[in-house]
Design a protein around this motif. Structure first.
Motif, PDB file in Angstrom:
ATOM      1  N   HIS A  93       1.920  -5.175   3.670  1.00  0.00           N
ATOM      2  CA  HIS A  93       2.019  -4.729   5.062  1.00  0.00           C
ATOM      3  C   HIS A  93       2.099  -5.937   6.012  1.00  0.00           C
ATOM      4  O   HIS A  93       2.658  -5.830   7.091  1.00  0.00           O
ATOM      5  CB  HIS A  93       0.796  -3.885   5.434  1.00  0.00           C
ATOM      6  N   TRP A 135       1.669   7.267   6.154  1.00  0.00           N
ATOM      7  CA  TRP A 135       0.731   6.279   6.681  1.00  0.00           C
ATOM      8  C   TRP A 135       1.134   5.955   8.109  1.00  0.00           C
ATOM      9  O   TRP A 135       2.237   5.469   8.349  1.00  0.00           O
ATOM     10  CB  TRP A 135       0.735   5.022   5.817  1.00  0.00           C
ATOM     11  N   TYR A 181       4.257   6.833   0.712  1.00  0.00           N
ATOM     12  CA  TYR A 181       3.014   6.083   0.948  1.00  0.00           C
ATOM     13  C   TYR A 181       1.893   6.379  -0.064  1.00  0.00           C
ATOM     14  O   TYR A 181       0.809   6.811   0.307  1.00  0.00           O
ATOM     15  CB  TYR A 181       2.524   6.315   2.389  1.00  0.00           C
ATOM     16  N   GLY A 231      -0.801   3.382   2.068  1.00  0.00           N
ATOM     17  CA  GLY A 231       0.337   2.639   2.623  1.00  0.00           C
ATOM     18  C   GLY A 231       1.446   2.435   1.599  1.00  0.00           C
ATOM     19  O   GLY A 231       1.599   3.213   0.657  1.00  0.00           O
ATOM     20  N   PRO A 252       5.584  -0.968   7.712  1.00  0.00           N
ATOM     21  CA  PRO A 252       4.403  -0.093   7.751  1.00  0.00           C
ATOM     22  C   PRO A 252       3.361  -0.683   8.692  1.00  0.00           C
ATOM     23  O   PRO A 252       3.282  -1.902   8.853  1.00  0.00           O
ATOM     24  CB  PRO A 252       3.910  -0.108   6.301  1.00  0.00           C
TER      25      PRO A 252
END
Lengths: 583, 227
Positions: free
Chosen positions: A357, B209, A221, A352, A178
């Motif tokens: 991440h 996202w 997400y 997210g 991501p």
């Protein structure tokens, strides 16, 4: 019924394999064996749990009367864990001033329903630490021996990440990671300034459809992996291994089955297990040609220690006396801060994925440091869904950061001005947490408490665990590094910089829920419980596929290695079918 | 997830609509162990009735004891009506109505505080005692309990306990009480629809996202930062 005398119910069926536990290790073994045509019975101490039906995903804070606070469940009402640090009627005890914390999820899939999905491989040095730096013991296997299984786990389950070619941080077969959030870009900048390399995260979340898998959907997400995923977009043993394995028709699952002991015959071979069914409180015995324990490192050790017989007076598989010893959990400390320049930031959805991440692997040169090994860093922050306790920091920081008008005011307050501050500082915090190597020590162990049983009459575990100088010095380094990074970002610290009085903020052992090592593998039966195939030295048809077999934890989370080693053991069992008289 | 949210989802999501809608249906818990393929014969599906058995969950995703405990907490009552009246005035002083959203009492914060006092009983003595402390202060200063004081009198007292760094040490117990009330009020307000909308939290629905919006990257000068 209620007045019948207690008796043991025996089933005539002889299963090829009985698996105790349905988490990462048990789920993987069940999946591989059932798909290979082996008749498997899986016993799970908690209820059936299917994330598609039971997940609290997409619920709002007001869907909980306590707004998701951690009163019933430690990690909050929406967290996918039945159980926790304490379970009614199932105590554990401490020796001396030991304070080991034991988290148990009693449910199909175990703790994989709520875990952080951070999926790191152990590196070559993690398997051969002594060879690398002379401290603690080597595994009897190398990274190269495990690599093919890591590869297969990556393909089967899916993991995102980036190829980095770092020797002790091996690359996998990755889905795209991501993209970073805003505060994560600031963290990256800060890392560059202070010499901490920040990389895209590695997590078992499907950022794209998983090739060849029609039962799982790609991530949408919501950032809520901890609640488990209704569309199976992340890895839980329940959704990705056990439930698919049930479809083979070769796996049966008994939920609410609390296993008491492993049964053995006069030759010392395992013949099955006995358990109490928590729903009817009746006693059962089931037979199997092979028994695989995957109840979690401590619970599996407890089971073996409680499986005593003339042949195994110190507990099944414990001729070495090593069983229960070398217990170790990752180290953990954390710090956080607020970024003044993020006040009144623009709003948008940055949920997210629910795993990391970004992260920072351990790359420092230990020869210049006063402790061995190291830790990786996980980062948090941003515009999260508000939950119980939201805004607790605001009446403090509103006295540290000037208002919109540029004027300072006293901390605290009330009314329109305070309400403005709650909006102003929303999404402006950052946090960081270290997860590092604790040394496996013979002197840190769990054993059977001679005086205490649980409500089922099963003797309970007593812990003895003390952090060493190495862990405490590492914690100090963590705290210093976090403070440096927060400073480089221009953050005002909200917590951190812990001192010697608290062992530099080092969490209690067990707190990171990475406990491993209680039945370590090795080539020498006098110094280890299992051989390199996770097979008991003393009992050839007994295997352990949870974290118990770990010789030494790395600066990585253990789950991906549990999965790879469980798959390896299951394939070994298949290759030994004739010898082991199964299938 | 309710139907309104499901439908909201559909416009935004690229994922299989069928899967998600199905996932949002209330489930029949009886089918749960059936679908599990639980073991045959005597191994798993024994009849209950031993009196000490653990009941199966009746609400999806919840343990039976959690459901029972929450039902009991809802039934119990901790604060008196007089105490609730004081709490209601206090929470609206802390979070009043403004251009963005309503007041704490409009968002139901007093009922939340009543629940928390039972759910986390460590709050009970500090809250009950703090409310009494407040009333006694008001009686001493203004001859009336807090709720019967004028707004100006109420604020005069709150000003003495709302700023920890400035407060008279003699008022420290009041400061501790007010800080607790302030935190509970924020916790209760920002976890309602009204509070979430006020903060502008934009997530909790399926989407994609795709990184920080370009204008935001530019605003903070991080267009060129790569991880």
């Amino acid at each position: 019924m209620a007045n019948d005398p207690l008796q043991i119910k025996k089933t005539p069926t002889v299963y090829d394999v009985i698996i105790v536990g349905s988490g990462a290790g048990g789920g993987m073994a069940g999946y591989v064996l059932a798909n290979a045509g082996v008749k498997v019975l899986m016993l799970e101490a908690g209820p059936f749990f299917d994330p598609a039906k039971d997940s609290m995903q997409l619920k709002w804070p007001w869907d909980s009367p306590r707004r998701g606070a951690g009163t019933n469940r430690f990690f909050g009402d929406f967290d996918a864990a039945y159980g926790g640090w304490t379970i009614d009627g199932e105590p554990y005890t401490q020796k001396g001033n030991s304070n080991f914390q034991w988290f148990r999820s009693r449910m199909l899939g175990g703790r994989t329903n709520h875990w952080g999905r951070i999926s790191l491989r152990f590196g070559p040095n993690d398997f051969k630490p002594k060879r690398h730096d002379g401290v603690s013991d080597d595994w009897p296997i190398t990274y190269d021996e495990v690599k093919p299984y890591y590869d297969k786990v990556d393909r089967l389950i899916g993991v995102y990440g980036t190829v980095e070619n770092i020797e002790n941080e091996p690359d996998g077969i990755f889905l795209p990671p991501p993209k970073p959030r805003l505060h994560e870009l600031f963290i990256k900048q800060a890392g560059d300034k202070v010499g901490v390399k920040v990389l895209p995260g590695r997590g078992s979340v499907l950022t794209e459809a998983l090739p060849g898998n029609k039962d799982r959907n790609a991530c949408f997400y919501c950032g809520q992996c901890g609640r488990s995923c209704k569309i199976y977009g992340d890895f839980s043993s329940s959704s990705c291994l056990v439930i698919p394995a049930l479809k083979t028709g070769r796996l049966e699952v008994v939920p609410n089955a609390m296993v008491r002991e492993v049964l053995t015959d006069q030759e010392g071979l395992a013949t099955g297990v006995s358990y109490v069914n928590k729903q009817d409180m009746q006693e059962y015995q089931v037979k199997g040609k092979i028994v695989i324990l995957a109840a979690g490192a401590c619970e599996s050790a407890r089971l073996m220690l409680n499986s005593k017989s003339k042949r195994y007076p110190n507990g099944l598989g414990n001729s070495s006396g090593v069983l229960g010893k070398y217990l170790h959990d990752s180290t953990g400390t954390s710090s956080s801060g607020i970024l003044p320049h993020l006040a009144d930031r623009k709003r948008y959805n940055e949920d997210g994925v629910g795993s990391v991440h970004i992260y920072a692997p351990w790359l420092k040169d230990n020869s210049k440091l006063d402790f061995p090994r190291g830790y990786h860093i996980e980062f948090g922050g941003g515009m999260n869904m508000p939950g119980a306790g939201y805004g607790g920091y605001v009446p403090r920081v509103n006295g540290l950061i000037p208002g919109k008008d540029g004027k300072m005011k006293p901390a605290g307050g009330y009314g329109a001005s305070l309400k403005e501050d709650y909006r102003r500082f929303y999404g402006a915090t950052v946090g960081m947490a270290g997860r590092g190597v604790a040394l496996a020590r013979e002197t840190n162990y769990c054993e059977i408490d001679p005086n205490t049983v649980d409500k089922f009459g099963i003797p309970v575990l007593r812990f003895n665990y003390k952090w060493g100088r190495e862990e405490i010095l590492q914690a100090k380094h963590q705290q210093e590094t976090f403070a440096e990074m927060l400073h480089a970002m221009g953050a005002i610290m909200l917590h951190g910089n812990a001192g010697a009085d608290t062992d530099y903020g080092l969490d209690a052992p067990g707190w990171i829920i990475h406990e491993v090592g209680t039945a370590r593998m090795g080539d020498d039966p006098k110094k280890s419980v299992l051989n390199k195939w996770n097979q008991a030295h003393d009992c050839k048809n007994l295997f352990l596929v949870d974290g118990a077999s770990f010789v030494q934890q790395g600066d990585k989370n253990p789950t991906w290695t549990i999965l790879a080693l469980s798959m390896r053991t299951a394939e070994y069992i298949l290759s030994q079918k004739q010898k082991l008289n199964i299938g | 997830m309710n139907r309104r949210q499901s439908l909201k989802t559909l416009g935004l999501s690229a994922l299989s609509v069928g899967t998600l809608l199905e996932a949002c249906q209330p489930t029949d818990t009886k089918s749960k162990t059936g679908a599990a393929g639980s073991a045959d014969g005597g191994t798993g599906s024994g009849e209950s009735g031993a009196g000490q058995n653990e009941a199966a969950p009746t609400v999806p995703g919840r343990e039976a004891w959690e459901v029972k405990r929450d039902q009991q907490l809802m039934k119990d009552k901790f604060f008196t009506e007089a105490e609730m009246a004081t709490i209601t005035v206090l929470v609206d002083i802390i979070i009043p109505k403004d251009d963005h959203s309503g007041s704490a009492s409009q968002a139901g914060v007093p009922a939340y505080i009543e629940f928390v006092a039972k759910d986390e009983p460590d709050n009970q003595i500090p809250l009950r005692g703090g409310l009494r402390w407040l009333d006694v202060q008001c009686l001493d200063s203004f001859g009336q309990p807090f709720v019967h004081c004028t707004s100006a009198q109420q604020i005069a007292l709150i000003d003495q306990i709302a700023y920890p760094d400035k407060a008279d040490p003699a008022m420290q117990q009041g400061v501790a009480f007010f800080s607790r009330m302030r935190n509970l009020t924020a916790s209760g307000f920002y976890t309602t629809q009204m509070g979430v909308d006020d903060l502008g939290y934009a997530g909790n629905h399926p989407g994609k996202w795709d990184g920080v919006p370009a204008d935001v990257l530019q605003q903070y000068g991080v267009e060129n930062v790569k991880v």
